[in-house]
Design a protein around this motif. Structure first.
Motif, PDB file in Angstrom:
ATOM      1  N   SER A 259      -7.624  -3.154   2.425  1.00 33.59           N
ATOM      2  CA  SER A 259      -8.079  -3.017   1.034  1.00 33.59           C
ATOM      3  C   SER A 259      -8.266  -1.557   0.603  1.00 33.59           C
ATOM      4  O   SER A 259      -8.229  -1.260  -0.585  1.00 33.59           O
ATOM      5  N   VAL A 260      -8.469  -0.647   1.567  1.00 32.25           N
ATOM      6  CA  VAL A 260      -8.719   0.755   1.170  1.00 32.25           C
ATOM      7  C   VAL A 260      -7.596   1.716   1.563  1.00 32.25           C
ATOM      8  O   VAL A 260      -7.501   2.820   1.009  1.00 32.25           O
ATOM      9  N   MET A 261      -6.782   1.285   2.515  1.00 29.90           N
ATOM     10  CA  MET A 261      -5.801   2.195   3.124  1.00 29.90           C
ATOM     11  C   MET A 261      -4.957   2.944   2.088  1.00 29.90           C
ATOM     12  O   MET A 261      -4.927   4.175   2.060  1.00 29.90           O
ATOM     13  N   GLU A 262      -4.310   2.197   1.215  1.00 30.58           N
ATOM     14  CA  GLU A 262      -3.411   2.830   0.251  1.00 30.58           C
ATOM     15  C   GLU A 262      -4.172   3.267  -0.998  1.00 30.58           C
ATOM     16  O   GLU A 262      -4.001   4.390  -1.477  1.00 30.58           O
ATOM     17  N   ARG A 263      -5.043   2.364  -1.474  1.00 32.95           N
ATOM     18  CA  ARG A 263      -5.743   2.621  -2.739  1.00 32.95           C
ATOM     19  C   ARG A 263      -6.647   3.851  -2.649  1.00 32.95           C
ATOM     20  O   ARG A 263      -6.666   4.704  -3.521  1.00 32.95           O
ATOM     21  N   LYS A 264      -7.399   3.955  -1.546  1.00 38.96           N
ATOM     22  CA  LYS A 264      -8.385   5.030  -1.432  1.00 38.96           C
ATOM     23  C   LYS A 264      -7.843   6.254  -0.699  1.00 38.96           C
ATOM     24  O   LYS A 264      -8.216   7.382  -0.994  1.00 38.96           O
ATOM     25  N   TYR A 265      -6.966   6.017   0.296  1.00 43.83           N
ATOM     26  CA  TYR A 265      -6.533   7.136   1.149  1.00 43.83           C
ATOM     27  C   TYR A 265      -5.042   7.451   1.047  1.00 43.83           C
ATOM     28  O   TYR A 265      -4.562   8.373   1.703  1.00 43.83           O
ATOM     29  N   GLY A 266      -4.317   6.680   0.269  1.00 42.81           N
ATOM     30  CA  GLY A 266      -2.887   6.964   0.085  1.00 42.81           C
ATOM     31  C   GLY A 266      -2.067   6.784   1.344  1.00 42.81           C
ATOM     32  O   GLY A 266      -1.003   7.385   1.500  1.00 42.81           O
ATOM     33  N   LEU A 267      -2.558   5.947   2.275  1.00 47.48           N
ATOM     34  CA  LEU A 267      -1.844   5.727   3.532  1.00 47.48           C
ATOM     35  C   LEU A 267      -0.927   4.514   3.399  1.00 47.48           C
ATOM     36  O   LEU A 267      -1.346   3.465   2.906  1.00 47.48           O
ATOM     37  N   LYS A 268       0.316   4.680   3.864  1.00 47.63           N
ATOM     38  CA  LYS A 268       1.258   3.555   3.850  1.00 47.63           C
ATOM     39  C   LYS A 268       1.726   3.312   5.277  1.00 47.63           C
ATOM     40  O   LYS A 268       2.033   4.260   6.004  1.00 47.63           O
ATOM     41  N   VAL A 269       1.778   2.041   5.681  1.00 53.89           N
ATOM     42  CA  VAL A 269       2.283   1.714   7.014  1.00 53.89           C
ATOM     43  C   VAL A 269       3.390   0.672   6.879  1.00 53.89           C
ATOM     44  O   VAL A 269       3.457  -0.057   5.883  1.00 53.89           O
ATOM     45  N   VAL A 270       4.246   0.614   7.891  1.00 50.82           N
ATOM     46  CA  VAL A 270       5.402  -0.294   7.798  1.00 50.82           C
ATOM     47  C   VAL A 270       5.051  -1.716   8.219  1.00 50.82           C
ATOM     48  O   VAL A 270       5.831  -2.637   8.020  1.00 50.82           O
ATOM     49  N   ASP A 271       3.881  -1.909   8.811  1.00 46.57           N
ATOM     50  CA  ASP A 271       3.485  -3.219   9.331  1.00 46.57           C
ATOM     51  C   ASP A 271       1.994  -3.367   9.044  1.00 46.57           C
ATOM     52  O   ASP A 271       1.200  -2.486   9.396  1.00 46.57           O
ATOM     53  N   ARG A 272       1.608  -4.499   8.412  1.00 43.65           N
ATOM     54  CA  ARG A 272       0.191  -4.671   8.053  1.00 43.65           C
ATOM     55  C   ARG A 272      -0.728  -4.646   9.276  1.00 43.65           C
ATOM     56  O   ARG A 272      -1.908  -4.336   9.169  1.00 43.65           O
ATOM     57  N   GLU A 273      -0.171  -5.007  10.439  1.00 44.29           N
ATOM     58  CA  GLU A 273      -0.995  -4.962  11.651  1.00 44.29           C
ATOM     59  C   GLU A 273      -1.285  -3.523  12.089  1.00 44.29           C
ATOM     60  O   GLU A 273      -2.022  -3.308  13.032  1.00 44.29           O
ATOM     61  N   LEU A 274      -0.654  -2.545  11.429  1.00 39.56           N
ATOM     62  CA  LEU A 274      -0.984  -1.137  11.695  1.00 39.56           C
ATOM     63  C   LEU A 274      -1.956  -0.604  10.644  1.00 39.56           C
ATOM     64  O   LEU A 274      -2.116   0.613  10.500  1.00 39.56           O
ATOM     65  N   SER A 275      -2.605  -1.504   9.903  1.00 45.93           N
ATOM     66  CA  SER A 275      -3.551  -1.039   8.882  1.00 45.93           C
ATOM     67  C   SER A 275      -4.550  -0.093   9.535  1.00 45.93           C
ATOM     68  O   SER A 275      -4.944  -0.282  10.687  1.00 45.93           O
ATOM     69  N   CYS A 276      -4.936   0.935   8.817  1.00 43.62           N
ATOM     70  CA  CYS A 276      -5.717   2.004   9.434  1.00 43.62           C
ATOM     71  C   CYS A 276      -6.538   2.719   8.363  1.00 43.62           C
ATOM     72  O   CYS A 276      -6.388   2.458   7.168  1.00 43.62           O
ATOM     73  N   ALA A 277      -7.407   3.587   8.821  1.00 43.16           N
ATOM     74  CA  ALA A 277      -8.163   4.447   7.911  1.00 43.16           C
ATOM     75  C   ALA A 277      -8.320   5.792   8.598  1.00 43.16           C
ATOM     76  O   ALA A 277      -8.267   5.866   9.837  1.00 43.16           O
ATOM     77  N   PRO A 278      -8.514   6.854   7.827  1.00 44.24           N
ATOM     78  CA  PRO A 278      -8.775   8.136   8.489  1.00 44.24           C
ATOM     79  C   PRO A 278      -9.959   7.987   9.444  1.00 44.24           C
ATOM     80  O   PRO A 278     -10.964   7.351   9.101  1.00 44.24           O
ATOM     81  N   PHE A 279      -9.831   8.558  10.641  1.00 47.41           N
ATOM     82  CA  PHE A 279     -10.919   8.433  11.616  1.00 47.41           C
ATOM     83  C   PHE A 279     -12.212   8.997  11.035  1.00 47.41           C
ATOM     84  O   PHE A 279     -13.279   8.411  11.188  1.00 47.41           O
ATOM     85  N   ARG A 280     -12.079  10.141  10.353  1.00 45.21           N
ATOM     86  CA  ARG A 280     -13.262  10.745   9.720  1.00 45.21           C
ATOM     87  C   ARG A 280     -13.388  10.240   8.280  1.00 45.21           C
ATOM     88  O   ARG A 280     -13.191  10.965   7.319  1.00 45.21           O
TER      89      ARG A 280
END
Lengths: 485, 148
Positions: A259-280
């Protein structure tokens, strides 16, 4: 054959896929395998390890161990180190069963002493350690007490009389990842977990009585240092994790990160199972803390199970567990993320290491190892299938290149679905008994899924880790009794 | 392997270490029911032996159909662990909501009895690996991989 044509051979046990292989790769991917093991890997390994290589902040290489196979996001056997300041943390790099791990316990009994009571011993273990679907544990807790377990891990067990100081010393990180804060876990996770402390679970989780036969000892000096010094010595190995609790933590944060990866941090991944967030980031730090709660619950789960195993041996042999020499060799974690100090490009620095279906394997002098293992390197426990045996190994100095990481098991070559169509659990149980292995299970279907022929050759996996300089073989351990869910 | 009464099929080609299935149905309500029955069939040898003596209402809202199915199956797994309940889908209504979609459902089943239910494998999580809900021609289809 699934091997990409772009792969190059770095050594007989190391292969590299260059960054040009796939758009977005930031570092090359490296796979530890012999040519045979590489040829047996499914297409998912190559696809997923190269996806991992595209995660922000990844350092050096995206690795896969010799037992690698298709996972979720990361392959099983995946290893990725991130720059904690610029990199991400991903639940897909840790797995759903957070701190699924292995524990090895010595006895001073020999196979000749145990054989006459083997059925009694296995039956009692099966009766006393809850296994299978939806099982509840033998440790009764309130939901608030469970929060203490999540924050304190094996230390909670020590306070409650389920552990000795030596048990804590022989567990990775002393059986407690510092910084676990139960305020970061959901009520749902607590409700799934608080009644599961002291349960083995099902799938590939098991508790096994094994023998170290003299002809299977590869390094007698290291074996002695790890407490294996009697011919045909009996040991107990078991494999389980954080149960439904860890899975709920992973699911909760997988959803949050999506829910925050792309909207809040602009992160895109090729597989939803790689969803992530900045560590900090608030989300990344909350997950890291919640993940530590699950890590600690798994350490506590294995610790209370060890307590019960000691009780059972004591009942059957009418001797105190310590008189039976029931000392832990070590406890290793498979599915974790940790901040560790490693040398990167000639400089010591702190990095965030994701290990998914892989084992930390510090070599001699590795920091944080108990004094008794300072010169030997860390004991590494690689579980094989119930039919083929398992391995005790030791971390090696040469493991630095892979952030001191090695394999965790033999890795499947046949799907559960196919295994169940190919084997019959009841026949398998009888066949194994005729070969000297007594197995108790809740589920013949589940037993069929774990048939030895559904897995890679554990001997080849263990030998490959040694040839690759990741972990040295100490002893091959042959099962004689097994309980599984 | 194929469900006796429900349209789903297990597959071994996309998840070696876990369990994958395809489900299909004419309506979304039936698709969600089929996926729930498939999940139950992973855990017990004979789902028909799970008697419908306890009822649990479920209400979920998500921003899209895929996440709704994901959460629906997660709810079944949660109830298995937290309350030791094995559950059939009894009444299901999938519909639209202001922020996406919703499911109003009743699950019916009973507490786990290992001897009678002939348990197989514990389902621990729904994954998003190859997870999809799609409308193709005349029917709805879903692909699900469960972590076991």
């Amino acid at each position: 054959m699934n091997i990409p044509t772009a792969i190059t051979k770095i050594s007989p046990t190391l292969w590299e896929i260059p960054v040009s292989y796939k758009e977005g790769m930031l570092v090359p991917a490296r796979i530890f395998a012999t040519e045979k093991l590489l040829s047996e890997m499914d297409a998912g390994v190559f696809d997923q390890v190269t996806n991992v290589a595209s995660l922000p902040g990844i350092l050096k290489y995206a690795y896969c161990m010799p037992d690698g196979h298709w996972g979720y996001g990361f392959p099983i056997g995946g290893v990725a180190a991130m720059d904690p300041h610029t990199g991400v943390i991903s639940p897909g790099g840790i797995g759903f069963d957070i701190n699924c791990g292995m524990r090895l316990v010595l006895t001073n009994l020999t196979e000749e002493e145990v054989r006459p009571r083997l059925h009694q011993l296995v039956d009692r273990l099966f009766a006393r350690i809850p296994t299978g679907v939806g099982c509840h544990g033998f440790v009764r807790l309130s939901e608030s007490e469970f929060g203490q377990v999540a924050e304190q891990g094996s230390r909670w067990c020590f306070k409650r009389g389920f552990a000795t100081q030596d048990d804590l010393d022989m567990t990775e990180e002393g059986g407690c990842f510092a910084g676990a804060d139960a305020s970061h876990i959901s009520n749902k996770a607590i409700q799934r977990g608080y009644n599961q402390l002291g349960t083995l679970g099902s799938g590939n989780h098991y508790c096994e009585i094994q023998v170290a036969r003299p002809e299977n000892v590869f390094d007698a000096q290291l074996a002695r240092a790890f407490g294996i010094d009697i011919p045909n010595q009996v040991v107990v190995m078991f494999h389980c994790g954080s149960r439904g609790f860890g899975h709920q933590v992973a699911t909760d944060y997988l959803k949050l990160f999506l829910s925050v990866m792309e909207r809040k941090y602009g992160l895109k991944v090729v597989d939803r199972e790689l969803s992530c967030a900045p560590f900090r980031s608030p989300e990344g730090e909350a997950y890291f803390s919640a993940m530590k709660c699950a890590v600690n619950m798994a350490f506590a789960n294995r610790q209370v199970i060890l307590h019960r195993i000691r009780e059972v041996f004591s009942d059957i042999f009418q001797r105190d567990p310590f008189n039976l020499g029931m000392k832990m060799v070590y406890d290793v974690a498979h599915n974790t993320a940790k901040l560790e100090r490693h040398e990167i490009d000639g400089k010591q620095r702190e990095i965030l290491i994701h290990r998914k279906g892989s084992t930390r394997a510090f070599g001699p002098g590795g920091y944080g190892l108990p004094e008794c293992y300072a010169k030997t390197g860390q004991p590494v426990i690689i579980g094989g299938s119930m039919e083929t045996g398992s391995y005790l190994l030791a971390g090696m100095a040469g493991g630095a290149d892979a952030f001191f990481t090695t394999a965790h098991g033999s890795g499947r070559t046949m799907s559960r679905h196919q295994a169940k169509k190919t084997f019959r659990g009841d026949k398998l149980q009888r066949d194994m008994e005729s070969r000297g292995l007594y197995v108790r299970t809740d589920s013949f279907g589940g037993l069929a899924e774990e048939a030895g022929a559904a897995y890679k050759n554990i001997d080849e996996v263990a030998e490959t880790t040694e040839r690759a300089g990741l972990s040295r073989r100490v002893a091959r351990l042959v099962p004689i009794g097994n309980i599984k869910g | 392997m194929r469900g006796d009464a429900m349209p789903f099929q297990f597959r071994g080609d996309i998840a070696h270490a876990d369990v994958a299935f395809d489900a299909w149905a004419a309506s979304l309500d039936e698709l969600f029911a089929a996926a729930a029955e498939a999940t139950l069939a992973v855990m017990v040898e004979s789902p028909s032996e799970v008697y419908q003596v306890a009822a649990v209402p479920v209400h979920l809202e998500e921003h899209d159909l895929e996440m709704l199915l994901f959460e629906w199956l997660n709810e079944i797994i949660f109830l298995k662990d937290a309350r030791r309940l094995l559950l059939h889908p009894a009444e299901i209504r999938v519909g639209e909501a202001p922020q996406g979609c919703t499911i109003e459902a009743l699950l019916k089943g009973e507490e786990i009895e290992p001897e009678r239910h002939r348990l197989i494998t514990d389902v621990k999580a729904v994954t998003l690996h190859r997870f999809s809900v799609r409308h193709t021609g005349e029917r709805w289809e879903a692909t699900v991989v469960l972590d076991v």
